[in-house]
Scaffold this active site. Structure first.
Site, PDB file in Angstrom:
ATOM      1  N   PRO A 287      -2.982  40.570  39.010  1.00  0.00           N
ATOM      2  CA  PRO A 287      -2.745  41.359  40.371  1.00  0.00           C
ATOM      3  C   PRO A 287      -4.256  41.429  40.333  1.00  0.00           C
ATOM      4  O   PRO A 287      -4.659  41.900  40.216  1.00  0.00           O
ATOM      5  CB  PRO A 287      -2.351  43.142  39.369  1.00  0.00           C
ATOM      6  CG  PRO A 287      -1.458  41.829  38.568  1.00  0.00           C
ATOM      7  CD  PRO A 287      -2.344  40.667  37.728  1.00  0.00           C
ATOM      8  N   CYS A 288      -4.166  41.565  42.461  1.00  0.00           N
ATOM      9  CA  CYS A 288      -5.280  41.570  42.747  1.00  0.00           C
ATOM     10  C   CYS A 288      -5.293  43.234  42.856  1.00  0.00           C
ATOM     11  O   CYS A 288      -6.685  43.155  43.411  1.00  0.00           O
ATOM     12  CB  CYS A 288      -5.462  40.241  43.839  1.00  0.00           C
ATOM     13  SG  CYS A 288      -3.568  40.677  44.915  1.00  0.00           S
ATOM     14  N   GLN A 289      -4.668  43.246  43.253  1.00  0.00           N
ATOM     15  CA  GLN A 289      -4.841  44.948  43.698  1.00  0.00           C
ATOM     16  C   GLN A 289      -6.539  45.963  43.568  1.00  0.00           C
ATOM     17  O   GLN A 289      -7.457  46.625  44.238  1.00  0.00           O
ATOM     18  CB  GLN A 289      -3.680  45.884  43.854  1.00  0.00           C
ATOM     19  CG  GLN A 289      -2.444  45.043  44.695  1.00  0.00           C
ATOM     20  CD  GLN A 289      -2.003  44.701  43.946  1.00  0.00           C
ATOM     21  OE1 GLN A 289      -2.146  43.633  42.537  1.00  0.00           O
ATOM     22  NE2 GLN A 289      -0.535  44.312  44.668  1.00  0.00           N
TER      23      GLN A 289
END
Length: 641
Positions: A287-289
């Site tokens: 996940p890049c958030q």
């Protein structure tokens, strides 16, 4: 046909209203308020207003839209004027939307054009006293003239999106020319069908029943890694994804036969490393958030839950309750326990600057601690897709058994600029007036909502509403018509929030023909922009019996469905880029641990990526794109020493 300008054999001409030169601005304001001329967000108005020069220097020609209602109304008023001058201004009725017409006559079309609005109905044309006053002005007449180009068209800016041109294979230009002469991209039906067999290809030196390599896909999403690696001849032996809709798309497109029990595993925190078979390559886009520049960049301390996760975020990591920022630790755990030969991870470039670089340093040191040489680089997909999508790729090659450095050091490979543009991935106007199938909308949703029975077109469902357009014009500080996905431009990055708040100007839109508002990308267009070919099956809609009929249910269901598609596609990786990178990675794996004697993996990855790219364009654009590719060859030939 008046609207098509086919009166008196004027097939290739456009309607032009001749007006006195001194009244050019006020005349244009009147025509604009009634949608008789295009706006800057229309296909016909991209470069602003145009004018025709005429023999009479006291007049100027204003091109009109080729609309049956508008032209018929203008012709009718001019005819009545010529028949009886006493009709001049007898009707003083003026619609509410045009009462302030005289206040707006001095228009600067470069600055204030976007503020002029009209309801666009036939009644508004005929009843507008402003229009009648204009048409009754002495010297005003309607003629047909050959269209002229705007004098405001800027020169195309050349941008070379090649990645590492210094590493271009010497034979690439000649090989690319041969590739274009021999490749046959199958024209498939835009409604894909589910595959029943594995898509792994045959690789020289490997028995047809054996894979060229094996891979494990963590945080698999809809299978962007898998699409590229299967095309390279790989076999997936394990996949993990927690979001249920993404798992359904993955199952519809990728080979499930070699997964444990033929199933995709769920929450990575619940997976025991012992249940993951040995494999050559581990891939994943964690996940890049937590690291995205679009947010607050909490980094490794982000305790927020991930979509589809049931456990609370307050629990300790050891108890299986870690948040998004700590998910990379699960990749490190699997790498340490299973020890695959290499890995490829993807994330946003913001990871480099999060916490002043400490987040990336922590991740890299953790990966190195479990036995890998680690390299990373930000690469753009602009050369291989229709969008400028920059992502950070982290590559690891396992140490030799004696701890010495591998003879073959990984280098990020050459990626050509194929000059794919928006026109190569967007639907034609005809497609958007026909079937929803071409746009990637589930047939079940179309039937459930009754779109076909109501004769609704896909274009109308993706188009902005009046309120959204008003918000975009008057409240958004960042939006400009120049940001639209014009044919010769590169698309903006598709992210997971695409289409959520279009009125704020955060989502790139597609220009429409006048007088219609711009529209959102369709799911199929988003897939093409990401580099997924036309045979890739998008999400399916499952009708729930609990749905209750209520006002606006159809619109709510439709928007909910496409929001889910945008979310999944925006979180995906670009298969063409993955194919090129994976080929270079596999090339670094020593032959004694790779199930093939083929030593040309860099080339194999390059041409697999190019072929995937060519399959992600519209069938109608392939011939034109081929001509553009021949220009690419011409640009690369001087680089060959």
């Amino acid at each position: 046909v008046i609207g098509d300008c086919r009166m008196d054999n004027n097939y290739d001409k456009e309607p032009v209203l001749l007006v006195p030169s001194l009244l050019t601005k006020s005349s244009y304001a009147t025509l604009l308020s009634l949608d008789c001329v295009p706006r800057k967000w229309h296909l016909e108005g991209r470069h602003g207003s145009r004018t025709h020069k005429v023999e009479d220097r006291n007049k100027i020609g204003i091109p009109l839209l080729r609309s049956p209602d508008r032209i018929k109304c203008i012709v009718s008023i001019l005819k009545r004027r010529d028949e009886d001058d006493t009709l001049h201004l007898q009707d003083n009725h003026m619609p509410t939307t045009h009462k302030n017409e005289k206040k707006r006559k001095n228009v600067n079309d470069d600055e204030d054009e976007d503020h002029h609005r009209g309801d666009g109905s036939a009644d508004s044309y005929s009843s507008s006293s402003a229009l009648r006053e204009l048409l009754f002005t002495p010297g005003v007449e309607l003629v047909y003239k050959t269209p002229v180009l705007s004098n405001k068209i800027p020169k195309d800016e050349t941008f070379d999106a090649t990645v590492h041109p210094e590493r271009m294979p010497e034979r690439f230009p000649s090989q690319f020319r041969k590739f274009l002469d021999t490749i046959s991209i199958e024209d498939r039906n835009l409604t894909p069908t589910k595959r029943n067999k594995s898509s792994t290809c045959t690789v020289p030196g490997v028995a047809s029943s054996d894979p060229a390599f094996t891979f494990c896909e963590l945080f698999a999403g809809i299978g962007g890694f898998g699409v590229a690696l299967e095309a390279l001849g790989g076999k997936c032996v394990f996949a993990s994804e927690i979001y249920a809709p993404s798992r359904r798309v993955y199952r519809a497109n990728l080979d499930m036969n070699n997964l444990p029990d033929g199933k995709i595993s769920g929450d990575i925190w619940d997976i025991d490393s012992k249940d993951i078979p040995f494999h050559d390559l581990l891939v994943g886009g964690f996940p890049c958030q937590p690291f995205s520049s679009l947010g607050d960049q909490p980094g490794l301390n982000d305790a927020k839950n991930v979509s589809g996760r049931k456990k609370g975020v307050e629990e300790d990591i050891q108890d299986g309750g870690g948040g998004r920022g700590q998910l990379f630790t699960q990749i490190v755990r699997v790498l340490g326990d299973v020890q695959p030969n290499a890995f490829l991870l993807e994330n946003v470039p913001g990871l480099i600057t999060t916490d002043d670089g400490n987040a990336l340093r922590t991740i890299v040191s953790s990966l190195e601690a479990v036995g890998y040489h680690v390299s990373y680089e930000v690469c753009s997909s602009r050369g291989l897709t229709a969008q400028s999508r920059k992502r950070l790729y982290i590559v690891g090659i396992k140490h030799n058994g004696n701890g010495a450095r591998d003879e073959t050091k990984f280098q990020f490979p050459f990626m050509p600029d194929l000059q794919i543009r928006a026109v190569d991935v967007l639907h034609t106007i005809e497609e958007l007036q026909m079937s929803f199938a071409a746009t990637g909308i589930s047939p079940e949703l179309v039937r459930h909502c009754g779109f076909e029975a109501q004769s609704q077109s896909p274009a109308s469902m993706f188009r902005l509403t009046d309120s959204q357009m008003d918000q975009l014009q008057n409240r958004s500080k960042s939006w400009k018509p120049a940001k639209l996905a014009w044919d010769n431009t590169t698309c903006d990055t598709i992210d997971s929030h695409y289409g959520v708040t279009v009125g704020k100007g955060n989502s790139q839109l597609v220009p429409s023909q006048a007088p219609y508002h711009p529209r959102r990308f369709t799911p199929r267009e988003c897939a093409r922009i990401m580099g997924f070919n036309n045979s890739f099956i998008l999400g399916e809609y499952k009708v729930k019996e609990t749905h209750r009929k209520y006002k606006d249910e159809t619109l709510s269901l439709f928007n909910g469905f496409i929001k889910e598609q945008y979310y999944m596609l925006g979180n995906a990786v670009c298969p063409p880029v993955i194919a090129v990178l994976a080929g270079a990675i596999i090339n670094c794996i020593p032959n004694n641990v790779r199930n093939t004697c083929d030593n040309n993996w860099i080339d194999r990855g390059l041409w697999t990526g190019i072929k995937i790219s060519c399959g992600a364009v519209t069938p109608s654009s392939r011939a034109i794109l081929r001509e553009r590719h021949l220009e690419v060859i011409t640009n690369y030939e001087p680089l060959v020493v």
